[in-house]
Design an enzyme around this catalytic site. Structure first.
Site, mmCIF file in Angstrom:
data_model
loop_
_atom_site.group_PDB
_atom_site.id
_atom_site.type_symbol
_atom_site.label_atom_id
_atom_site.label_comp_id
_atom_site.label_asym_id
_atom_site.label_seq_id
_atom_site.Cartn_x
_atom_site.Cartn_y
_atom_site.Cartn_z
ATOM 1 N N HIS A 17 0.814 -1.226 0.000
ATOM 2 C CA HIS A 17 0.000 0.000 0.000
ATOM 3 C C HIS A 17 0.845 1.273 0.000
ATOM 4 O O HIS A 17 0.390 2.330 0.437
ATOM 5 C CB HIS A 17 -0.952 -0.010 1.209
ATOM 6 C CG HIS A 17 -2.283 0.611 0.945
ATOM 7 N ND1 HIS A 17 -2.692 1.799 1.506
ATOM 8 C CD2 HIS A 17 -3.311 0.210 0.160
ATOM 9 C CE1 HIS A 17 -3.910 2.101 1.101
ATOM 10 N NE2 HIS A 17 -4.311 1.151 0.274
ATOM 11 N N HIS A 46 -6.835 -2.478 -10.917
ATOM 12 C CA HIS A 46 -7.201 -2.043 -9.567
ATOM 13 C C HIS A 46 -8.673 -1.661 -9.576
ATOM 14 O O HIS A 46 -9.133 -0.955 -10.460
ATOM 15 C CB HIS A 46 -6.330 -0.831 -9.218
ATOM 16 C CG HIS A 46 -6.583 -0.219 -7.882
ATOM 17 N ND1 HIS A 46 -7.271 0.973 -7.726
ATOM 18 C CD2 HIS A 46 -6.210 -0.598 -6.637
ATOM 19 C CE1 HIS A 46 -7.299 1.292 -6.449
ATOM 20 N NE2 HIS A 46 -6.674 0.353 -5.761
#
EC number: 4.2.1.6
Length: 382
Positions: free
Chosen positions: A185, A285
């Protein structure tokens, strides 16, 4: 046919939907949003409307190039997300006008179903083993979770061990009956990323996502040289030009453009093709809503190198609404053994409950990602 109006709707949990209308009564839907910056993207959408209202929606390529190139300053998260949503809606209109799904306009299917994965855990992940157990009962065998909490640029062995222990517990519980990706992340700096990758390698993750921030992309080939774990990145890259540079440098095994951030279908088809030329996988994504997912799936269904599709059913962000709550034709998105079949309806193939959406827009969400700080008070990457 001419475009007559663009209307935006905010909806829980953190989504922005776009309706594009035409003088022939055909409407298209898009999902232009940056999580936590929906109002900024909305402003950009209405600013770009001047380039498309009154124009022929069938000229998708020309409209895309005009939105991108007509302004002297271009690119970036906000503008490319606005273009993405408009682009999705234009493809939706064209498919509906011609009576075919978008993937038919892009050359037709290369596969009949697309494998998806489920998010487990949260920002500070917990109860992962139970969630995996529950989702396995629904036929899923591939998952993704956050690998760390806050991590300093140079952090302790304790921080590394905490991340590794969690992964070890998951592998011990399920053996090789499941696959999982680990999302750093962007929380991990280059020095700690190398240490973590080394310690995680015995547990054979399917991939590690955003091992470092996109701003530190020069580290991708260096990190890849130190590990056999495939590295994935791309959710914070917004055009084929950014992906071109990363792919030329090497190191990434899987690109993850977001169809609602990186210029939409028109741009992401090109990104997938460039990645294929480098023998790199394509895994969009998509922790977002149903229009974004539909757009992703159409590109997946025409891209030979598409390997996995993220989707947000049950994701920890979805407070107030889940992925299909605003969708009428929910069955078309049904997962069988973790895979979604080619969407059958014309256009993007998602029918939006506009009445429900209008009600949601009356109380628009104001989602912001958490702001984290290290123990010394300095800001941490979320």
């Amino acid at each position: 046919m001419k475009i007559t109006r663009l209307t935006t709707y905010h909806a829980a949990p953190r989504w922005l939907f776009l309706k594009v209308e035409t003088d022939e009564g055909i409407t298209g839907w898009g999902e232009p949003v940056i999580e936590g910056r929906a109002r900024s993207v909305e402003a950009a959408v209405h600013e770009l409307a001047g380039y498309v209202v009154g124009k022929d929606p069938a000229r998708i390529n020309d409209l895309w190039q005009t939105m991108y190139r007509a302004g002297f300053y271009r690119g970036g998260a906000i503008l490319m997300s606005a273009i993405a949503g408009i682009d999705q809606a234009l493809w939706d209109i064209k498919g509906k006008a011609l009576g075919v799904p978008v993937y038919e306009l892009l050359g037709g299917l290369v596969r009949d179903r697309m494998k998806t994965y489920r998010w487990v855990g949260g920002d500070r992940p917990g109860a992962i083993i139970q969630q995996i157990t529950d989702y396995r009962a629904l036929g899923f065998d591939t998952f993704k979770f956050n690998g760390t909490e806050e991590m300093k640029l140079i952090d302790s062995a304790r921080a590394v061990d905490a991340a590794v222990v969690k992964v070890a517990e998951i592998r011990e519980a399920f053996g090789n009956t499941i696959d999982f990706g680990i999302d750093f992340h962007g929380r991990v700096g280059a020095p700690m990323a190398k240490a973590l990758l080394r310690e995680l390698e015995p547990f054979k993750p399917l991939f590690v996502e955003e091992p470092v921030l996109a701003e530190q992309a020069e580290y991708y080939p260096r990190l890849a040289a130190s590990t056999s774990i495939p590295l994935a990145a791309g959710e914070r890259m917004f055009s084929r030009f950014e992906f071109k540079n990363v792919l030329c440098a090497g190191g990434i095994g899987m690109v993850q453009p977001d169809l609602s951030h990186a210029g939409g279908i028109t741009e992401c088809v090109k990104i997938a093709a460039i990645a294929e030329a480098y023998d790199v996988g394509f895994a969009p994504h998509c922790p977002l809503g149903p229009i974004a997912l539909a757009a992703c799936l159409h590109v997946d269904f025409v891209s030979h190198n598409a390997v996995l599709q993220e989707q947000s059913i049950g994701i920890h962000y979805n407070e107030g609404a889940d992925l299909l709550d605003y969708v009428i034709n929910k069955d078309d998105f049904h997962c069988v053994d973790g895979s979604i079949a080619a969407l059958p309806k014309p256009g993007l193939g998602v029918e939006i409950d506009e009445d429900m959406l209008k009600r949601a827009n009356e109380n628009p969400p104001d989602w912001r990602n958490p702001v984290w700080r290290h123990s010394d008070g300095s800001i941490a990457e979320w």
